[in-house]
Design a protein around this motif. Structure first.
Motif, PDB file in Angstrom:
ATOM      1  N   GLY A 193       0.785  -1.227   0.000  1.00 40.86           N
ATOM      2  CA  GLY A 193       0.000   0.000   0.000  1.00 40.86           C
ATOM      3  C   GLY A 193       0.812   1.269   0.000  1.00 40.86           C
ATOM      4  N   ARG A 194       2.015   1.250  -0.593  1.00 39.55           N
ATOM      5  CA  ARG A 194       2.864   2.441  -0.603  1.00 39.55           C
ATOM      6  C   ARG A 194       3.133   2.897  -2.039  1.00 39.55           C
ATOM      7  N   ASP A 195       3.306   4.216  -2.202  1.00 37.51           N
ATOM      8  CA  ASP A 195       3.677   4.793  -3.495  1.00 37.51           C
ATOM      9  C   ASP A 195       5.197   4.891  -3.569  1.00 37.51           C
ATOM     10  N   TYR A 196       5.763   4.487  -4.716  1.00 37.47           N
ATOM     11  CA  TYR A 196       7.212   4.513  -4.903  1.00 37.47           C
ATOM     12  C   TYR A 196       7.576   5.194  -6.218  1.00 37.47           C
ATOM     13  N   THR A 197       8.738   5.851  -6.228  1.00 35.65           N
ATOM     14  CA  THR A 197       9.293   6.430  -7.461  1.00 35.65           C
ATOM     15  C   THR A 197      10.731   5.937  -7.608  1.00 35.65           C
ATOM     16  N   PHE A 198      11.078   5.500  -8.822  1.00 36.84           N
ATOM     17  CA  PHE A 198      12.414   4.963  -9.085  1.00 36.84           C
ATOM     18  C   PHE A 198      12.988   5.600 -10.351  1.00 36.84           C
ATOM     19  N   THR A 199      14.306   5.744 -10.383  1.00 42.63           N
ATOM     20  CA  THR A 199      15.030   6.144 -11.583  1.00 42.63           C
ATOM     21  C   THR A 199      16.261   5.246 -11.716  1.00 42.63           C
ATOM     22  N   VAL A 200      16.823   5.231 -12.932  1.00 38.00           N
ATOM     23  CA  VAL A 200      17.982   4.391 -13.229  1.00 38.00           C
ATOM     24  C   VAL A 200      19.085   5.263 -13.823  1.00 38.00           C
ATOM     25  N   ARG A 201      20.330   5.001 -13.418  1.00 41.46           N
ATOM     26  CA  ARG A 201      21.490   5.694 -13.996  1.00 41.46           C
ATOM     27  C   ARG A 201      22.520   4.643 -14.423  1.00 41.46           C
ATOM     28  N   ALA A 202      23.179   4.887 -15.543  1.00 41.10           N
ATOM     29  CA  ALA A 202      24.232   3.998 -16.032  1.00 41.10           C
ATOM     30  C   ALA A 202      25.595   4.530 -15.602  1.00 41.10           C
ATOM     31  N   ARG A 203      26.544   3.602 -15.401  1.00 42.44           N
ATOM     32  CA  ARG A 203      27.888   3.970 -14.950  1.00 42.44           C
ATOM     33  C   ARG A 203      28.925   3.217 -15.795  1.00 42.44           C
ATOM     34  N   ASP A 204      30.016   3.900 -16.173  1.00 46.88           N
ATOM     35  CA  ASP A 204      31.071   3.214 -16.923  1.00 46.88           C
ATOM     36  C   ASP A 204      32.255   2.896 -16.022  1.00 46.88           C
ATOM     37  N   ALA A 205      33.304   2.277 -16.599  1.00 45.76           N
ATOM     38  CA  ALA A 205      34.444   1.823 -15.810  1.00 45.76           C
ATOM     39  C   ALA A 205      35.188   2.970 -15.147  1.00 45.76           C
ATOM     40  N   PRO A 211      22.865  10.755 -16.947  1.00 46.84           N
ATOM     41  CA  PRO A 211      21.675  11.405 -16.374  1.00 46.84           C
ATOM     42  C   PRO A 211      20.655  10.339 -15.956  1.00 46.84           C
ATOM     43  N   ALA A 212      19.765  10.713 -15.064  1.00 45.75           N
ATOM     44  CA  ALA A 212      18.745   9.771 -14.580  1.00 45.75           C
ATOM     45  C   ALA A 212      17.727   9.485 -15.670  1.00 45.75           C
ATOM     46  N   SER A 213      17.232   8.264 -15.687  1.00 47.26           N
ATOM     47  CA  SER A 213      16.157   7.886 -16.598  1.00 47.26           C
ATOM     48  C   SER A 213      14.878   8.631 -16.229  1.00 47.26           C
ATOM     49  N   PRO A 214      13.873   8.597 -17.097  1.00 53.74           N
ATOM     50  CA  PRO A 214      12.552   9.074 -16.670  1.00 53.74           C
ATOM     51  C   PRO A 214      12.095   8.319 -15.417  1.00 53.74           C
ATOM     52  N   THR A 215      11.258   8.937 -14.637  1.00 51.09           N
ATOM     53  CA  THR A 215      10.805   8.363 -13.357  1.00 51.09           C
ATOM     54  C   THR A 215       9.757   7.277 -13.578  1.00 51.09           C
ATOM     55  N   VAL A 216       9.916   6.192 -12.825  1.00 56.16           N
ATOM     56  CA  VAL A 216       8.908   5.122 -12.788  1.00 56.16           C
ATOM     57  C   VAL A 216       8.124   5.271 -11.485  1.00 56.16           C
ATOM     58  N   ARG A 217       6.810   5.325 -11.588  1.00 54.67           N
ATOM     59  CA  ARG A 217       5.946   5.427 -10.408  1.00 54.67           C
ATOM     60  C   ARG A 217       5.065   4.191 -10.316  1.00 54.67           C
ATOM     61  N   LEU A 218       4.961   3.624  -9.113  1.00 61.20           N
ATOM     62  CA  LEU A 218       4.089   2.467  -8.925  1.00 61.20           C
ATOM     63  C   LEU A 218       3.609   2.428  -7.483  1.00 61.20           C
ATOM     64  N   THR A 219       2.548   1.677  -7.259  1.00 60.83           N
ATOM     65  CA  THR A 219       1.975   1.497  -5.924  1.00 60.83           C
ATOM     66  C   THR A 219       1.873   0.008  -5.629  1.00 60.83           C
ATOM     67  N   THR A 220       2.400  -0.395  -4.496  1.00 62.40           N
ATOM     68  CA  THR A 220       2.278  -1.797  -4.099  1.00 62.40           C
ATOM     69  C   THR A 220       0.871  -2.049  -3.556  1.00 62.40           C
ATOM     70  N   PRO A 221       0.292  -3.201  -3.862  1.00 61.27           N
ATOM     71  CA  PRO A 221      -1.078  -3.477  -3.406  1.00 61.27           C
ATOM     72  C   PRO A 221      -1.121  -3.913  -1.946  1.00 61.27           C
ATOM     73  N   GLY A 222      -2.327  -3.896  -1.384  1.00 57.87           N
ATOM     74  CA  GLY A 222      -2.547  -4.440  -0.046  1.00 57.87           C
ATOM     75  C   GLY A 222      -2.413  -3.426   1.059  1.00 57.87           C
ATOM     76  N   MET A 223      -2.572  -3.930   2.278  1.00 62.68           N
ATOM     77  CA  MET A 223      -2.432  -3.127   3.494  1.00 62.68           C
ATOM     78  C   MET A 223      -1.389  -3.769   4.384  1.00 62.68           C
ATOM     79  N   ASP A 224      -0.594  -2.949   5.033  1.00 63.76           N
ATOM     80  CA  ASP A 224       0.508  -3.451   5.850  1.00 63.76           C
ATOM     81  C   ASP A 224       0.070  -3.671   7.297  1.00 63.76           C
ATOM     82  N   ASP A 225      -0.936  -4.536   7.489  1.00 62.02           N
ATOM     83  CA  ASP A 225      -1.370  -4.821   8.860  1.00 62.02           C
ATOM     84  C   ASP A 225      -0.635  -6.013   9.460  1.00 62.02           C
TER      85      ASP A 225
END
Length: 328
Positions: A193-205, A211-225
């Motif tokens: 039951g939480r909202d999350y935002t994630f981004t991805v960055r690439a790294r070389d040797a 730069p950061a990727s576009p933002t991914v937004r998602l919500t996990t289902p359920g209740m944390d009881d």
């Protein structure tokens, strides 16, 4: 034939040695019984992946009763990590070198648990005068994988040399890293039951970061009881052995994806001891017994919770009361 009596000085010496040995033995027994807690178990799920030519990202699952973690390169401790975290970047390494890492958990009393299994990672070759960062990861997608995990994917970045790793950020905090050959990962340790935002960055040797990727937004289902992840059928009894009282517990492990191998027992509202299975953990009914003292007629409250396969704590079992000497 009658033997000769020992000289008084020898008798006094033997008596003194006996008293000293008895005192030392009592001191050791008191320390063991007064504690009644086991050290943290060996961290599980340990992984290591090169982050650049001079760094390796090490991750592991959360460990019960860990106040801190110690990260080792071979036999040398290289990092201290707070118990609230379970990852670290080990830096100042040599390019083109194979390294072996392990992790140990340390409790609030400074006691170290056993080491994790070793994991290996090879740093890539260094690239001279590389100041060009990889391109931005594109088309990121994410979806909840149950109530406590998420699957994240993205399109590969390009670099004038090679992409060594991808860093996943939750907000401004780096929470995960995978090798440059991968474009997907499973993120665990989330909450229902939480909202999350994630981004991805690439790294070389060379350590150049995209730069950061576009933002991914998602919500996990359920209740944390906690009810879906709590042990059930919880029972508690008292027994007397060698002049001391022990509490015996049994419960049915929570039905979750993956194996539950660690539990934390709370006594009178506080963590008292932990249980970690080194081999196969029981799936039908688990049992455990621990020392609570020498006095009869003392009533205790006890409950248990599981460390879930994703490294987070599950819900508590029902709380039971047990009285020493009462047999139940």
């Amino acid at each position: 034939m009658r033997g000769r009596s020992a000289p008084p000085s020898l008798l006094r010496h033997l008596a003194l040695c006996g008293l000293l040995a008895l005192a030392a033995s009592c001191g050791r027994a008191g320390a063991e019984e007064g504690d009644g807690r086991s050290v943290p178990g060996a961290p599980t799920g340990v992984t290591a992946a090169a982050g650049s030519a001079t760094s390796v990202h090490v991750m592991w699952n959360t460990t019960a009763r860990a106040a801190a973690y110690e990260v080792y390169r071979g036999t040398t401790k290289v990092q201290d990590v707070p118990g609230s975290k379970h990852m670290v970047d080990v830096t100042r390494l040599r390019p083109s070198t194979l390294y072996v890492f392990s992790v140990r958990a340390r409790d609030s009393d400074g006691r170290l648990g056993p080491p994790s299994g070793p994991v290996r990672a090879r740093t890539p070759a260094a690239v001279a005068d590389d100041r060009s960062a990889p391109t931005r990861p594109a088309a990121p997608e994410g979806r909840a994988a149950g109530s406590r995990a998420a699957r994240l994917s993205w399109s590969a970045s390009t670099d004038d040399r090679d992409v060594v790793s991808y860093d996943i950020h939750q907000g401004a905090t780096k929470i995960h890293s995978v090798g440059g050959e991968r474009t997907a990962t499973l993120l665990t340790g989330l909450r229902p039951g939480r909202d999350y935002t994630f981004t991805v960055r690439a790294r070389d040797a060379a350590g150049n970061v995209s730069p950061a990727s576009p933002t991914v937004r998602l919500t996990t289902p359920g209740m944390d009881d906690g009810r879906a992840t709590a042990p059930t059928g919880f029972r508690a009894t008292s027994r007397r052995e060698d002049g001391a009282y022990h509490v015996g517990l049994s419960w049915v492990p929570p039905r979750v994806d993956g194996e539950v191998t660690a539990y934390e027992i709370h006594l009178d509202g506080r963590p008292a001891t932990s249980l970690v299975y080194g081999g196969s953990a029981p799936r039908d009914r688990a049992t455990y017994s621990f020392y609570v003292g020498r006095k009869a007629g003392v009533t205790h409250r006890v409950r248990v919770r599981a460390m879930l396969p994703d490294g987070t704590w599950g819900g508590f079992s029902a709380e039971r009361t047990v009285t020493t000497g009462a047999g139940r």
